[in-house]
Design an enzyme around this catalytic site. Structure first.
Site, mmCIF file in Angstrom:
data_model
loop_
_atom_site.group_PDB
_atom_site.id
_atom_site.type_symbol
_atom_site.label_atom_id
_atom_site.label_comp_id
_atom_site.label_asym_id
_atom_site.label_seq_id
_atom_site.Cartn_x
_atom_site.Cartn_y
_atom_site.Cartn_z
ATOM 1 N N ASP A 21 4.086 -11.565 -2.430
ATOM 2 C CA ASP A 21 5.344 -11.706 -1.691
ATOM 3 C C ASP A 21 5.542 -13.151 -1.207
ATOM 4 O O ASP A 21 5.837 -13.389 -0.027
ATOM 5 C CB ASP A 21 5.387 -10.759 -0.494
ATOM 6 C CG ASP A 21 4.937 -9.357 -0.834
ATOM 7 O OD1 ASP A 21 5.279 -8.872 -1.917
ATOM 8 O OD2 ASP A 21 4.231 -8.743 -0.007
ATOM 9 N N GLU A 203 13.849 -3.628 -3.488
ATOM 10 C CA GLU A 203 13.230 -4.302 -2.345
ATOM 11 C C GLU A 203 13.124 -5.797 -2.639
ATOM 12 O O GLU A 203 13.593 -6.283 -3.666
ATOM 13 C CB GLU A 203 11.847 -3.707 -2.059
ATOM 14 C CG GLU A 203 10.831 -3.921 -3.175
ATOM 15 C CD GLU A 203 9.475 -3.293 -2.901
ATOM 16 O OE1 GLU A 203 9.382 -2.419 -2.020
ATOM 17 O OE2 GLU A 203 8.498 -3.679 -3.579
ATOM 18 N N HIS A 267 9.084 -9.842 -6.199
ATOM 19 C CA HIS A 267 9.149 -10.321 -4.812
ATOM 20 C C HIS A 267 9.102 -11.849 -4.738
ATOM 21 O O HIS A 267 8.152 -12.450 -4.254
ATOM 22 C CB HIS A 267 8.044 -9.722 -3.952
ATOM 23 C CG HIS A 267 8.436 -9.709 -2.508
ATOM 24 N ND1 HIS A 267 8.505 -8.572 -1.770
ATOM 25 C CD2 HIS A 267 8.825 -10.722 -1.695
ATOM 26 C CE1 HIS A 267 8.904 -8.878 -0.537
ATOM 27 N NE2 HIS A 267 9.114 -10.181 -0.467
ATOM 28 N N ARG A 301 -2.516 -10.109 -6.909
ATOM 29 C CA ARG A 301 -1.142 -10.540 -7.107
ATOM 30 C C ARG A 301 -1.095 -12.003 -6.650
ATOM 31 O O ARG A 301 -1.275 -12.290 -5.467
ATOM 32 C CB ARG A 301 -0.172 -9.677 -6.310
ATOM 33 C CG ARG A 301 -0.050 -8.251 -6.853
ATOM 34 C CD ARG A 301 0.994 -7.458 -6.106
ATOM 35 N NE ARG A 301 0.605 -7.206 -4.726
ATOM 36 C CZ ARG A 301 1.401 -6.626 -3.831
ATOM 37 N NH1 ARG A 301 2.616 -6.240 -4.180
ATOM 38 N NH2 ARG A 301 0.994 -6.415 -2.595
#
Length: 328
Positions: A21, A203, A267, A301
């Site tokens: 993110d 999202e 994201h 990630r």
């Protein structure tokens, strides 16, 4: 990392390891700030640099640590740093370890003008507009903030429905840095097959402005290989709170590329490069597809980066690039 399933390519080299993110903000003095979710989901970190590339080696500082119990005691997710109305704020989501999916949006405020050195204070949950009976009463996260024509807007994901709930994206105008001025407006819901894999999810909104248009990318589906980026657009002179003025693309703009070795991209955030002209997209992805257990708790990630290119119609194009291409 599953070494048997990992293949390094020239396209999947991270900017910053194990930072999901990712959010990058460029201040008026040219300083770049980077924050992201850490694998432990237990704190908010920040680093700064005079260059985007320099963020990779910049020293990271912990600004805030989760509570021991109650609200904000687990799942500290997706922080974003913004300069709003003359002050620094961080918008993030957090849960309660006694009810781990009781995720709500929160705000931190910097007491000074140096976000790396000055003290941060909690402002509590983001507040809905007085007449809004719906916002922030259910699973809510991934807030982003942007300025347009003198007003600030807040976009966030919130789940609705019963049973296996649906995550939609909503927008509202802001009254103060930690309160909304208008009731929520639904921007997008998972309409298509690629937004409905394992979970029905929209999202991770991010705003890109270019030549009279505003683009909003978002992420869809579950957090594994199926995770991908979609996009909406609107004319800069249109009413941002009128969902009919937004156009949603039928297909994702960025998705898993097996040959490139990039899996589950999403994201993202956008930031201008040092030249003040080039748009950069910073996103997270994994360098492999097979994950043991819940993908949410796989730590790999990584924050990756690409230049945004524009086609003959001045429409943004997202293509995997090498680090050499990005920083050429």
């Amino acid at each position: 990392m599953n070494k048997n399933n990992y293949k390094e390519t020239k396209y999947n080299k991270p900017l910053i390891l194990q930072r999901a993110d990712p959010y990058v903000y460029k201040s008026q003095d040219g300083t770049y700030y980077f924050t992201a979710s850490v694998p432990e989901y237990d704190k908010i970190v920040l680093r700064s640099s005079d260059t985007v590339k320099g963020l990779a080696e910049a020293k990271e500082k912990t600004l805030w640590v989760k509570h021991e119990e109650g609200p904000q005691s687990i799942h500290i997710w997706a922080p974003e740093i913004h300069y709003v109305d003359g002050g620094w704020y961080i918008y993030y989501a957090a849960g309660d370890k006694d009810d781990i999916w009781e995720i709500r949006p929160y705000v931190l405020h910097c007491k000074g003008q140096d976000p790396m050195k000055d003290e941060w204070e909690e402002l509590g949950m983001m507040q809905a507009a007085n007449e809004d009976e719906f916002s922030f009463h259910a699973f809510s996260l991934d807030a982003t903030v942007f300025e347009h024509k003198g007003d600030y807007y807040y976009i966030w994901a919130e789940k609705t429905g019963v049973g296996k709930q649906i995550s939609n994206l909503y927008i509202a105008k802001m009254e103060t840095p930690n309160k909304l001025a208008t009731v929520q407006v639904l921007l997008t819901t998972p309409d298509y097959d690629w937004e409905r894999i394992d979970f029905w999810v929209n999202e991770g909104p991010a705003i890109l402005k270019h030549n009279g248009k505003i683009y909003m990318t978002f992420s869809a589906s579950a957090t594994g290989e199926c995770y991908c980026m979609g996009m909406l657009s609107i004319d800069e002179d249109a009413d941002l709170l009128d969902p009919a003025c937004w156009t949603k693309l039928r297909y994702p703009v960025l998705k898993t590329d097996v040959k490139a070795g990039v899996f589950g991209p999403g994201h993202n955030s956008f930031v201008k490069a040092e030249d003040g002209e080039t748009d950069l997209c910073v996103y997270h992805a994994r360098p492999y597809d097979e994950i043991v257990g819940d993908p949410l708790y796989d730590p790999n990630r990584h924050a990756m980066i690409m230049k945004v290119r524009y086609d003959e119609n001045d429409f943004p194009v997202f293509e995997y690039q090498t680090m050499e291409e990005v920083f050429a």
